[in-house]
Structure formats: structure tokens, C-alpha cells
Write an enzyme that holds these catalytic residues in place. Structure first.
Site, PDB file in Angstrom:
ATOM      1  N   HIS A   1       8.826   4.728 -17.737  1.00 28.84           N
ATOM      2  CA  HIS A   1       8.126   5.093 -17.062  1.00 28.84           C
ATOM      3  C   HIS A   1       9.424   6.337 -16.591  1.00 28.84           C
ATOM      4  CE1 HIS A   1       5.308   5.683 -13.317  1.00 28.84           C
ATOM      5  NE2 HIS A   1       6.431   6.471 -13.046  1.00 28.84           N
TER       6      HIS A   1
ATOM      7  N   HIS B   1      10.097  10.840 -15.840  1.00 27.80           N
ATOM      8  CA  HIS B   1       8.952  11.897 -14.676  1.00 27.80           C
ATOM      9  C   HIS B   1       9.699  13.312 -15.773  1.00 27.80           C
ATOM     10  CE1 HIS B   1       6.591  10.152 -11.655  1.00 27.80           C
ATOM     11  NE2 HIS B   1       7.180   9.142 -11.646  1.00 27.80           N
TER      12      HIS B   1
ATOM     13  N   CYS C   1       6.326  11.684  -6.690  1.00 21.97           N
ATOM     14  CA  CYS C   1       6.524  10.124  -5.663  1.00 21.97           C
ATOM     15  C   CYS C   1       6.396  11.413  -4.549  1.00 21.97           C
ATOM     16  CB  CYS C   1       7.470   9.770  -6.323  1.00 21.97           C
ATOM     17  SG  CYS C   1       7.600   8.007  -5.303  1.00 21.97           S
TER      18      CYS C   1
HETATM   19  P1  HMG Z   1       4.968  -0.501   7.456  1.00 13.53           P
HETATM   20  O1  HMG Z   1       4.384   0.870   8.263  1.00 13.53           O
HETATM   21  O2  HMG Z   1       7.251  -0.665   7.481  1.00 13.53           O
HETATM   22  O3  HMG Z   1       4.445  -1.167   7.734  1.00 13.53           O
HETATM   23  O4  HMG Z   1       5.011   0.249   6.160  1.00 13.53           O
HETATM   24  P2  HMG Z   1       4.204  -2.418   8.710  1.00 13.53           P
HETATM   25  O5  HMG Z   1       3.964  -3.488   7.568  1.00 13.53           O
HETATM   26  O6  HMG Z   1       4.746  -2.577   9.613  1.00 13.53           O
HETATM   27  O7  HMG Z   1       2.422  -2.230   8.667  1.00 13.53           O
HETATM   28  C1  HMG Z   1       2.471  -1.059  10.164  1.00 13.53           C
HETATM   29  C2  HMG Z   1       0.214  -0.876  10.051  1.00 13.53           C
HETATM   30  O8  HMG Z   1       0.227  -1.032   9.102  1.00 13.53           O
HETATM   31  C3  HMG Z   1       0.157  -2.471  10.526  1.00 13.53           C
HETATM   32  O9  HMG Z   1      -0.872  -1.946  11.422  1.00 13.53           O
HETATM   33  C4  HMG Z   1      -0.244  -2.915   9.064  1.00 13.53           C
HETATM   34  O10 HMG Z   1      -1.695  -3.919   8.941  1.00 13.53           O
HETATM   35  C5  HMG Z   1      -0.889  -1.518   8.571  1.00 13.53           C
HETATM   36  P3  HMG Z   1      -1.412  -1.644  12.884  1.00 13.53           P
HETATM   37  O11 HMG Z   1      -0.880  -3.725  13.119  1.00 13.53           O
HETATM   38  O12 HMG Z   1      -0.371  -1.457  13.400  1.00 13.53           O
HETATM   39  O13 HMG Z   1      -2.679  -1.044  13.419  1.00 13.53           O
HETATM   40  N1  HMG Z   1      -0.621  -1.767   6.895  1.00 13.53           N
HETATM   41  C6  HMG Z   1      -1.379  -1.584   5.805  1.00 13.53           C
HETATM   42  N2  HMG Z   1      -2.851  -1.074   5.889  1.00 13.53           N
HETATM   43  C7  HMG Z   1      -3.096  -0.753   4.713  1.00 13.53           C
HETATM   44  N3  HMG Z   1      -2.297  -1.092   3.627  1.00 13.53           N
HETATM   45  C8  HMG Z   1      -1.600  -1.637   3.952  1.00 13.53           C
HETATM   46  C9  HMG Z   1      -0.577  -1.343   4.732  1.00 13.53           C
HETATM   47  N4  HMG Z   1       0.386  -2.396   4.732  1.00 13.53           N
HETATM   48  C10 HMG Z   1       0.399  -2.427   6.281  1.00 13.53           C
HETATM   49  N5  HMG Z   1      -1.168  -1.798   2.012  1.00 13.53           N
HETATM   50  C11 HMG Z   1       3.875   0.289   3.696  1.00 13.53           C
HETATM   51  C12 HMG Z   1       4.991  -0.201   4.974  1.00 13.53           C
HETATM   52  C13 HMG Z   1       4.602  -0.432   2.214  1.00 13.53           C
HETATM   53  C14 HMG Z   1       2.680  -0.521   3.952  1.00 13.53           C
HETATM   54  C15 HMG Z   1       4.323   1.811   3.420  1.00 13.53           C
HETATM   55  O14 HMG Z   1       5.737   1.640   3.221  1.00 13.53           O
HETATM   56  C16 HMG Z   1       3.531   2.204   2.088  1.00 13.53           C
HETATM   57  O15 HMG Z   1       2.441   2.174   2.395  1.00 13.53           O
HETATM   58  N6  HMG Z   1       4.667   2.714   1.208  1.00 13.53           N
HETATM   59  C17 HMG Z   1       4.162   2.909   0.112  1.00 13.53           C
HETATM   60  C18 HMG Z   1       4.662   4.215  -0.339  1.00 13.53           C
HETATM   61  C19 HMG Z   1       3.751   4.795  -1.471  1.00 13.53           C
HETATM   62  O16 HMG Z   1       2.879   3.894  -1.712  1.00 13.53           O
HETATM   63  N7  HMG Z   1       4.867   5.667  -2.452  1.00 13.53           N
HETATM   64  C20 HMG Z   1       4.287   6.297  -3.965  1.00 13.53           C
HETATM   65  C21 HMG Z   1       4.444   4.957  -4.518  1.00 13.53           C
HETATM   66  S1  HMG Z   1       5.533   4.240  -6.096  1.00 13.53           S
HETATM   67  C22 HMG Z   1       5.951   5.318  -7.443  1.00 13.53           C
HETATM   68  O17 HMG Z   1       5.261   6.499  -6.957  1.00 13.53           O
HETATM   69  C23 HMG Z   1       7.169   4.977  -7.481  1.00 13.53           C
HETATM   70  C24 HMG Z   1       6.847   4.940  -9.540  1.00 13.53           C
HETATM   71  O18 HMG Z   1       5.776   5.545  -9.564  1.00 13.53           O
HETATM   72  C25 HMG Z   1       7.587   4.506 -10.095  1.00 13.53           C
HETATM   73  C26 HMG Z   1       8.827   5.394 -10.269  1.00 13.53           C
HETATM   74  O19 HMG Z   1       8.613   6.752 -10.495  1.00 13.53           O
HETATM   75  O20 HMG Z   1       9.817   5.212 -10.614  1.00 13.53           O
HETATM   76  C27 HMG Z   1       5.627   3.809  -9.470  1.00 13.53           C
HETATM   77 MG    MG Z   2       6.680   7.435 -10.852  1.00 11.53          MG
END
Ligand code: HMG
Ligand code: MG
Length: 307
Positions: free
Chosen positions: A217, A219, A250
Site C-alpha cells: 500500500h 503513497h 490519511c
Molecule cells: P475513541 O474516541 O477512543 O472511541 O476513538 P471510544 O471507543 O472511546 O468511543 C467513544 C464514542 O465513540 C462512543 O460513543 C462509541 O460508541 C463511539 P458514546 O458512548 O460516547 O456515545 N464509537 C463509534 N461510533 C461509530 N463507529 C465506530 C465507533 N467506535 C466508537 N466505529 C476510534 C477510537 C477507533 C473509534 C477512533 O479513533 C476512530 O474512529 N479512528 C479512525 C481513524 C481513521 O479512520 N483513520 C484513517 C484510516 S487509517 C489509514 O488511512 C491508513 C491506511 O490507508 C493504510 C496506510 O496508508 O498506511 C489504512
Molecule cells: Mg493509506
């Protein structure tokens, strides 16, 4: 449409799988939020162009990635039972619950190779992210879903600098041990170079990982993505993540810009006589259409040359 002359090198793989990430990795990083019906059309056009896998969206916290907050609505418009897998990212059990409720059949978890990025991207630690993924993989597999795993920051981290190969292999092996069927090695910020790529693939081989379960993967931040893909082909990698038009990035990684452009990869594969199944003119037309919607110049050199 002009095409490269094919000169085959029999030491390279005869066919590869292109894993299209434009709708997810591409659109998650665009400032503009693309309407759900446009996303659905984008995915439909990519499938029609012959992409064998199209990563559709992410069931992450909508506040963390507002561009993909419409994941459930989008997935409801997609042919989930069609022949083309349409995986989605899920970070945790909450994400898996949402994906299962939406009828998704393929999911991807995403881990960090470094402590800092585990915190910034997942609000977690290196070990806690794996504890978070364990029930996700177990439940997804029990439900008959296919699970891919990503490792981010495999070639360098903007906060920590160099990342040791052993650390990447250790995180990757732990993800495979959880039950992931494929491991995608992410150069999240595009700093990797050719020998580094080959050294990492070899290190996984030495740790007992079959090269067939690895994907790369890349970039293109520093213009190395295509050279790195060629280097990976030389050591037997046959799955490549790429993004139509070179969309991407990202939101939680400083200086992460677009992915390797699918069209640039297709051009190189055509020149090398490596089968991929993608119709380049349809793909270019799709990326030109999306660039107009986003009102930006396509990052892909091949799209700019052919449009
Ligand atoms: P957090 O704030 O620590 O979550 O985030 P939590 O577990 O403490 O929960 C807080 C609240 O969020 C709760 O709600 C949960 O229900 C809700 P409340 O009780 O307060 O009402 N919640 C959610 N709601 C919807 N969907 C969910 C979810 N999870 C918890 N899935 C968390 C932790 C992992 C959720 C957050 O950090 C997050 O969403 N991160 C995602 C970041 C992201 O998407 N980054 C980009 C993708 S990675 C990338 O691009 C790299 C890649 O391309 C490879 C590369 O290039 O190397 C793949
Ligand atoms: Mg990526």
C-alpha cells in the site's frame, strides 16, 4: 488511446490483483464531502472498469472521518452480493456491528506499526490496538466475513522517524495470527524506497509469512510509489493497493498524500505484460469525472496524459 509496448520479464509475476482504495483512502482525505450518490456511482464505475476489489468506505467514528460519515447509507446502495468484493474499514467492535448491520461481507482492520500513530489514528497503544482487533477478527470470521489487516507507518513515521523492520514484522505477524487472511503493508507517508521494500518483504518471508498473503500500500508523497511497486513485483508480491486518479491520503498522518495512482500502476503492468483485468480507458474516464467533481487536477500522470 496510446499504450506502452509490452516487453515481458518472465521473472516477474504473470498476473496481479489491484485492490482499489480510491473511494475510501482517496475520499477520506478530500476537503469536499462527496455526496453519497456520487460515491455510489464512483464505486459502480470502478467495478465496471474491471477493478477486482473496491474498498468502499469506513465504519469509523464519524467525528474522526466526517468525509465517510455516510458509510451505512452508501453501503445500502451497493451490490454487496455481487462478484466484486467491496470491503470496508472497521477499527473496533462498534464498527463491526455497524458493518454487519449493513450487510457487509468483507472488512479490513488497520493497525499502526508505531506507538505514536496508534495514539493519533486509533486513540490506542501498540498493544491495545491488537486487543481491540482480537474480538473484531474473531466475530467477523465467525460470521463468515473475510478480514484484511493493514499495518501503517511500515517505512517511517512522521513523529518517530525510522521504523524498525522487526517492529513492522512483529505487528504484522500478530495480525495474521489473529486470523486476517491478507496483510497490507502501508507506506502511509510515502517515504519508502525500493531496497527498503524488498528488505521488508524478505523479512516477512524469513518470519514464515507467505508472500501471497502480502499486499503493498504505497503513497506517492515523494514520487517513489511506482518504483516501490516494481521492487515489490521483483520479490513476488502480487497484490497492490492503488487509488483511481491518485486520490488519497490519511487525515491523521502529517504529509500523507495520495496513494499510488491506479492508472499509473496499470500503465506499468501493461508494459511489463502482467495481467490485471482493468480497462484503462474506462478508468481514466472515471478519474477525469471525479477530478471535475472535486474541482482539482488529477494527481495521476497517466490520467493527465491520456485525458
Ligand atoms: P475513541 O474516541 O477512543 O472511541 O476513538 P471510544 O471507543 O472511546 O468511543 C467513544 C464514542 O465513540 C462512543 O460513543 C462509541 O460508541 C463511539 P458514546 O458512548 O460516547 O456515545 N464509537 C463509534 N461510533 C461509530 N463507529 C465506530 C465507533 N467506535 C466508537 N466505529 C476510534 C477510537 C477507533 C473509534 C477512533 O479513533 C476512530 O474512529 N479512528 C479512525 C481513524 C481513521 O479512520 N483513520 C484513517 C484510516 S487509517 C489509514 O488511512 C491508513 C491506511 O490507508 C493504510 C496506510 O496508508 O498506511 C489504512
Ligand atoms: Mg493509506
Amino acid at each position: 488511446m496510446i499504450r506502452p509496448t509490452t516487453v515481458r520479464d518472465e521473472s516477474l509475476p504473470g498476473a496481479v490483483t489491484i485492490y482499489e482504495v480510491g473511494p475510501r483512502d482517496g475520499l477520506q482525505n478530500e476537503k469536499a464531502v462527496v455526496p453519497v450518490e456520487v460515491k455510489a456511482e464512483f464505486i459502480g464505475r470502478l467495478v465496471a472498469a474491471g477493478l477486482p476489489v473496491v474498498e468502499a468506505t469506513s465504519f469509523v467514528h464519524p467525528r474522526w472521518v466526517p468525509q465517510l460519515a455516510d458509510a451505512a447509507e452508501l453501503v445500502a446502495r451497493l451490490p454487496l452480493d455481487g462478484p466484486t468484493p467491496l470491503p470496508v474499514l472497521v477499527p473496533n467492535e462498534r464498527g463491526l456491528d455497524r458493518a454487519l448491520a449493513a450487510g457487509v461481507r468483507h472488512v479490513a482492520i488497520f493497525a499502526s506499526a508505531t506507538e505514536t500513530f496508534a495514539r493519533k489514528n486509533l486513540n490506542s497503544t501498540l498493544d491495545d490496538q491488537l486487543a481491540m482487533f482480537e474480538p473484531v477478527v474473531a466475530r467477523a470470521r465467525a460470521a463468515g466475513l473475510d478480514v484484511r489487516a493493514y499495518v501503517s507507518m511500515c517505512f517511517g513515521d512522521p513523529w518517530e522517524g525510522a521504523v524498525a523492520t522487526e517492529q513492522v514484522v512483529s505487528v504484522g505477524r500478530r495480525l495474521l495470527d489473529l486470523g486476517a487472511s491478507q496483510l497490507s503493508l502501508g507506506d502511509t507517508i510515502g517515504v519508502g524506497t525500493a531496497e527498503h521494500v524488498q528488505a521488508l518483504v524478505r523479512a516477512f518471508g524469513e518470519a514464515g509469512t507467505d508472500v501471497g498473503s502480502l499486499a503493498m500500500h504505497f503513497h506517492d508523497t515523494y514520487g517513489q510509489a511506482l518504483a516501490n511497486a516494481y521492487a515489490a513485483l521483483q520479490v513476488g508480491v502480487t497484490t497492490f493497493d492503488a487509488s483511481a486518479g491518485g486520490l488519497g491520503g490519511c487525515p491523521y498522518a502529517e504529509s500523507a498524500t495520495g496513494n499510488l495512482a491506479t492508472e499509473d500502476l496499470v500503465w506499468m503492468l501493461d508494459g511489463l505484460g502482467i495481467e490485471h483485468g482493468v480497462d484503462l480507458p474506462s478508468l481514466v474516464a472515471t478519474s477525469v469525472w471525479m477530478a471535475e467533481i472535486l474541482a482539482k487536477e488529477p494527481a495521476s500522470a497517466v490520467v493527465r496524459a491520456l485525458r
